[in-house]
Design a protein around this motif. Structure first.
Motif, PDB file in Angstrom:
ATOM      1  N   LEU A 141       0.737  -1.045  -0.205  1.00 34.04           N
ATOM      2  CA  LEU A 141      -0.101   0.143   0.156  1.00 34.04           C
ATOM      3  C   LEU A 141       0.860   1.264   0.065  1.00 34.04           C
ATOM      4  O   LEU A 141       1.795   1.380   0.801  1.00 34.04           O
ATOM      5  CB  LEU A 141      -1.031   0.084   1.337  1.00 34.04           C
ATOM      6  N   LEU A 142       0.675   2.021  -0.848  1.00 30.86           N
ATOM      7  CA  LEU A 142       1.285   3.549  -1.116  1.00 30.86           C
ATOM      8  C   LEU A 142       0.259   4.484  -0.519  1.00 30.86           C
ATOM      9  O   LEU A 142      -0.940   4.327  -1.112  1.00 30.86           O
ATOM     10  CB  LEU A 142       1.789   3.836  -2.335  1.00 30.86           C
ATOM     11  N   VAL A 143       0.553   5.160   0.723  1.00 30.82           N
ATOM     12  CA  VAL A 143      -0.170   6.506   0.896  1.00 30.82           C
ATOM     13  C   VAL A 143       0.476   7.534   0.310  1.00 30.82           C
ATOM     14  O   VAL A 143       1.454   8.179   0.779  1.00 30.82           O
ATOM     15  CB  VAL A 143      -0.255   6.461   2.567  1.00 30.82           C
ATOM     16  N   LEU A 144      -0.268   8.175  -0.521  1.00 28.02           N
ATOM     17  CA  LEU A 144       0.221   9.272  -1.517  1.00 28.02           C
ATOM     18  C   LEU A 144      -0.256  10.375  -0.955  1.00 28.02           C
ATOM     19  O   LEU A 144       0.485  11.368  -0.938  1.00 28.02           O
ATOM     20  CB  LEU A 144      -0.233   9.103  -2.907  1.00 28.02           C
ATOM     21  N   GLN A 145      -1.258  10.508  -0.404  1.00 27.83           N
ATOM     22  CA  GLN A 145      -1.919  11.791   0.387  1.00 27.83           C
ATOM     23  C   GLN A 145      -2.547  11.571   1.539  1.00 27.83           C
ATOM     24  O   GLN A 145      -3.170  10.466   1.579  1.00 27.83           O
ATOM     25  CB  GLN A 145      -2.819  12.626  -0.468  1.00 27.83           C
ATOM     26  N   PRO A 146      -2.537  12.384   2.599  1.00 26.54           N
ATOM     27  CA  PRO A 146      -1.647  13.359   2.759  1.00 26.54           C
ATOM     28  C   PRO A 146      -0.066  12.878   3.031  1.00 26.54           C
ATOM     29  O   PRO A 146       0.100  11.897   3.255  1.00 26.54           O
ATOM     30  CB  PRO A 146      -2.027  13.992   4.048  1.00 26.54           C
ATOM     31  N   GLY A 147       0.754  13.766   2.440  1.00 29.19           N
ATOM     32  CA  GLY A 147       2.140  13.567   2.179  1.00 29.19           C
ATOM     33  C   GLY A 147       2.915  13.248   3.631  1.00 29.19           C
ATOM     34  O   GLY A 147       2.151  13.980   4.781  1.00 29.19           O
ATOM     35  N   PRO A 148       4.066  12.971   3.728  1.00 28.42           N
ATOM     36  CA  PRO A 148       4.897  12.400   2.795  1.00 28.42           C
ATOM     37  C   PRO A 148       4.291  11.000   2.476  1.00 28.42           C
ATOM     38  O   PRO A 148       3.526  10.359   3.236  1.00 28.42           O
ATOM     39  CB  PRO A 148       6.320  12.178   3.365  1.00 28.42           C
ATOM     40  N   THR A 149       4.873  10.567   1.311  1.00 24.71           N
ATOM     41  CA  THR A 149       4.572   9.245   1.055  1.00 24.71           C
ATOM     42  C   THR A 149       4.975   8.183   1.824  1.00 24.71           C
ATOM     43  O   THR A 149       5.989   8.263   2.326  1.00 24.71           O
ATOM     44  CB  THR A 149       4.851   8.987  -0.741  1.00 24.71           C
ATOM     45  N   ARG A 150       4.006   7.368   2.174  1.00 23.98           N
ATOM     46  CA  ARG A 150       4.435   6.180   2.954  1.00 23.98           C
ATOM     47  C   ARG A 150       3.928   4.890   2.456  1.00 23.98           C
ATOM     48  O   ARG A 150       3.340   4.627   1.476  1.00 23.98           O
ATOM     49  CB  ARG A 150       3.772   6.300   4.401  1.00 23.98           C
ATOM     50  N   ARG A 151       4.615   3.907   2.809  1.00 21.26           N
ATOM     51  CA  ARG A 151       4.418   2.259   2.475  1.00 21.26           C
ATOM     52  C   ARG A 151       3.949   1.441   3.623  1.00 21.26           C
ATOM     53  O   ARG A 151       4.796   1.452   4.551  1.00 21.26           O
ATOM     54  CB  ARG A 151       5.737   1.673   1.666  1.00 21.26           C
ATOM     55  N   LEU A 152       3.108   0.462   3.134  1.00 18.53           N
ATOM     56  CA  LEU A 152       2.718  -0.603   4.194  1.00 18.53           C
ATOM     57  C   LEU A 152       2.878  -1.819   3.312  1.00 18.53           C
ATOM     58  O   LEU A 152       2.165  -1.920   2.293  1.00 18.53           O
ATOM     59  CB  LEU A 152       1.339  -0.445   4.796  1.00 18.53           C
ATOM     60  N   VAL A 153       3.633  -2.927   3.640  1.00 15.60           N
ATOM     61  CA  VAL A 153       3.713  -4.070   2.792  1.00 15.60           C
ATOM     62  C   VAL A 153       2.755  -5.218   3.907  1.00 15.60           C
ATOM     63  O   VAL A 153       3.091  -5.212   5.139  1.00 15.60           O
ATOM     64  CB  VAL A 153       5.174  -4.620   2.629  1.00 15.60           C
ATOM     65  N   GLY A 154       1.843  -5.976   3.253  1.00 15.27           N
ATOM     66  CA  GLY A 154       1.027  -7.142   3.794  1.00 15.27           C
ATOM     67  C   GLY A 154      -0.234  -7.024   3.718  1.00 15.27           C
ATOM     68  O   GLY A 154      -0.749  -6.023   2.994  1.00 15.27           O
ATOM     69  N   ASN A 155      -1.094  -8.013   4.344  1.00 13.70           N
ATOM     70  CA  ASN A 155      -2.490  -7.949   4.041  1.00 13.70           C
ATOM     71  C   ASN A 155      -3.209  -6.714   4.839  1.00 13.70           C
ATOM     72  O   ASN A 155      -4.406  -6.691   4.853  1.00 13.70           O
ATOM     73  CB  ASN A 155      -2.859  -9.405   4.382  1.00 13.70           C
ATOM     74  N   LEU A 156      -2.492  -5.996   5.710  1.00 13.82           N
ATOM     75  CA  LEU A 156      -3.273  -4.627   6.209  1.00 13.82           C
ATOM     76  C   LEU A 156      -4.139  -5.286   7.261  1.00 13.82           C
ATOM     77  O   LEU A 156      -5.148  -4.599   7.623  1.00 13.82           O
ATOM     78  CB  LEU A 156      -3.957  -3.725   5.192  1.00 13.82           C
ATOM     79  N   SER A 157      -3.963  -6.621   8.067  1.00 14.01           N
ATOM     80  CA  SER A 157      -4.614  -7.127   8.902  1.00 14.01           C
ATOM     81  C   SER A 157      -4.468  -6.543  10.434  1.00 14.01           C
ATOM     82  O   SER A 157      -5.087  -6.495  11.153  1.00 14.01           O
ATOM     83  CB  SER A 157      -4.623  -8.423   9.194  1.00 14.01           C
ATOM     84  N   GLU A 158      -3.231  -6.045  10.485  1.00  9.92           N
ATOM     85  CA  GLU A 158      -2.833  -5.240  11.965  1.00  9.92           C
ATOM     86  C   GLU A 158      -3.537  -3.579  11.722  1.00  9.92           C
ATOM     87  O   GLU A 158      -2.661  -2.740  11.437  1.00  9.92           O
ATOM     88  CB  GLU A 158      -1.331  -5.034  11.921  1.00  9.92           C
ATOM     89  N   THR A 159      -4.856  -3.825  12.208  1.00  8.35           N
ATOM     90  CA  THR A 159      -5.400  -2.444  12.030  1.00  8.35           C
ATOM     91  C   THR A 159      -4.815  -1.283  12.599  1.00  8.35           C
ATOM     92  O   THR A 159      -4.626  -0.240  12.057  1.00  8.35           O
ATOM     93  CB  THR A 159      -6.883  -2.643  12.336  1.00  8.35           C
ATOM     94  N   THR A 160      -4.146  -1.495  13.754  1.00  7.58           N
ATOM     95  CA  THR A 160      -3.523  -0.465  14.717  1.00  7.58           C
ATOM     96  C   THR A 160      -2.249   0.177  13.941  1.00  7.58           C
ATOM     97  O   THR A 160      -2.203   1.334  13.894  1.00  7.58           O
ATOM     98  CB  THR A 160      -3.308  -1.031  16.019  1.00  7.58           C
ATOM     99  N   THR A 161      -1.394  -0.913  13.378  1.00  4.98           N
ATOM    100  CA  THR A 161      -0.532  -0.307  12.603  1.00  4.98           C
ATOM    101  C   THR A 161      -0.665   0.606  11.393  1.00  4.98           C
ATOM    102  O   THR A 161      -0.297   1.597  11.140  1.00  4.98           O
ATOM    103  CB  THR A 161       0.480  -1.617  12.144  1.00  4.98           C
ATOM    104  N   VAL A 162      -1.851  -0.022  10.727  1.00  4.94           N
ATOM    105  CA  VAL A 162      -2.221   0.985   9.569  1.00  4.94           C
ATOM    106  C   VAL A 162      -2.804   2.469   9.901  1.00  4.94           C
ATOM    107  O   VAL A 162      -2.472   3.370   9.547  1.00  4.94           O
ATOM    108  CB  VAL A 162      -3.513   0.141   8.687  1.00  4.94           C
ATOM    109  N   LEU A 163      -3.626   2.399  11.115  1.00  3.09           N
ATOM    110  CA  LEU A 163      -4.050   3.675  11.443  1.00  3.09           C
ATOM    111  C   LEU A 163      -2.978   4.463  11.958  1.00  3.09           C
ATOM    112  O   LEU A 163      -2.968   5.844  11.684  1.00  3.09           O
ATOM    113  CB  LEU A 163      -5.138   3.413  12.654  1.00  3.09           C
ATOM    114  N   ARG A 164      -1.879   3.836  12.675  1.00  6.65           N
ATOM    115  CA  ARG A 164      -0.868   4.776  13.047  1.00  6.65           C
ATOM    116  C   ARG A 164      -0.158   5.382  11.885  1.00  6.65           C
ATOM    117  O   ARG A 164       0.360   6.490  11.814  1.00  6.65           O
ATOM    118  CB  ARG A 164       0.301   3.917  14.195  1.00  6.65           C
TER     119      ARG A 164
END
Length: 95
Positions: free
Chosen positions: A64-87
């Motif tokens: 997953l690339l988070v393009l906006q709001p910047g800066p661009t961030r990446r997350l690899v995996g199935n995104l099941s760790e909701t707390t990590t994604v939210l942070r």
């Protein structure tokens, strides 16, 4: 959070691989719960668009690339760790 903030995501997947399907479902659920009407998701299949994946330096899926709001961030995996994604999105304060 201000309503003017818009989150733009690119999710790089490998066709219908289990982890890719789970990542998209998890991202949609997170957006529905935490970013209603405030997000855009583009799904990029690395098999159908390999040059796009290479240009973004995507070597693992799902990514997953988070393009906006910047800066661009990446997350690899199935995104099941909701707390990590939210942070990562800045929607939950670190403990």
């Amino acid at each position: 959070m201000k309503q003017s903030v818009r989150f733009v995501f690119q999710l790089f997947v490998a066709d219908h691989a289990t982890n890719s399907v789970q990542a998209l479902a998890n991202l949609r659920a997170i957006c529905k719960a935490h970013l209603p009407q405030m997000h855009e998701i583009e799904v990029v299949d690395v098999f159908a668009q390999p040059n796009r994946a290479l240009s973004e330096k995507i070597f693992m899926t799902p990514t997953l690339l988070v393009l906006q709001p910047g800066p661009t961030r990446r997350l690899v995996g199935n995104l099941s760790e909701t707390t990590t994604v939210l942070r990562t999105l800045g929607l939950e304060s670190p403990e």
